[in-house]
Design a protein around this motif. Structure first.
Motif, short mmCIF file in Angstrom:
data_model
loop_
_atom_site.label_atom_id
_atom_site.label_comp_id
_atom_site.label_asym_id
_atom_site.label_seq_id
_atom_site.Cartn_x
_atom_site.Cartn_y
_atom_site.Cartn_z
N HIS A 79 -1.33 -2.24 -0.57
CA HIS A 79 -0.17 -1.85 0.24
C HIS A 79 0.91 -1.23 -0.64
CE1 HIS A 79 2.80 -1.92 3.39
NE2 HIS A 79 3.61 -2.63 2.62
N HIS A 82 -0.13 2.20 -1.62
CA HIS A 82 -0.39 3.06 -0.46
C HIS A 82 -1.81 3.63 -0.50
CE1 HIS A 82 3.81 2.73 0.56
NE2 HIS A 82 4.13 3.12 -0.67
N ARG A 84 -5.24 3.43 1.30
CA ARG A 84 -5.98 2.95 2.47
C ARG A 84 -7.40 2.54 2.13
NH1 ARG A 84 -5.74 7.21 6.93
NH2 ARG A 84 -5.62 8.58 5.14
#
Length: 136
Positions: A79, A82, A84
């Motif tokens: 997270h 960033h 995914r």
């Protein structure tokens, strides 16, 4: 157009989810047997046997609790970066680890001498995992 990086990202997201779902091979047969035993069995020719040994899990809880903790910590890491491709499998792994860890104490064997030990191990590992997640 499919590139090698896209394929690699896809595999890096899907393969861990399959791995995290692997405890289903232990839990689902036990859960399905319980549902079958709850059905009425009073028809002629049916020998009702109370076989609790086949209706319980006899595995140490370490794999389940460490899966939940590891996915939580790597989920925080993903997270913040960033990413995914790291976040998706770790969120899925945490959810599955939480499910397996929550169902575990209800399905662990109690008929053998190791049943109490497995339940105690689960309590300690589950509490330690949640403590690390809250403090982490």
């Amino acid at each position: 157009m499919l590139t090698w990086i896209t394929l690699l990202n896809f595999l890096c997201s899907i393969l861990p989810i399959i791995t995290f779902a692997s405890p289903a091979t232990i839990f689902l047969p036990v859960l399905l047997k319980q549902q079958q035993q709850q059905r009425p069995t009073n028809y002629p020719g049916h020998d009702h046997q109370d076989n609790n040994a086949n209706n319980a899990i006899e595995m140490p809880p370490l794999a389940l609790t460490t899966q939940m903790l590891q996915c939580f910590l790597f989920g925080i890491y993903a997270h913040h970066l960033h990413m995914r491709t790291l976040l998706i499998p770790n969120v899925a792994g945490f959810i599955l680890g939480f499910i397996w860890s929550t169902v575990y104490p209800f399905k662990v064997t109690t008929s053998t001498s190791t049943g109490g030990l497995l339940r105690t191990q689960w309590r300690m590992q589950y509490a330690t995992s949640w403590l690390i997640m809250v403090l982490g």
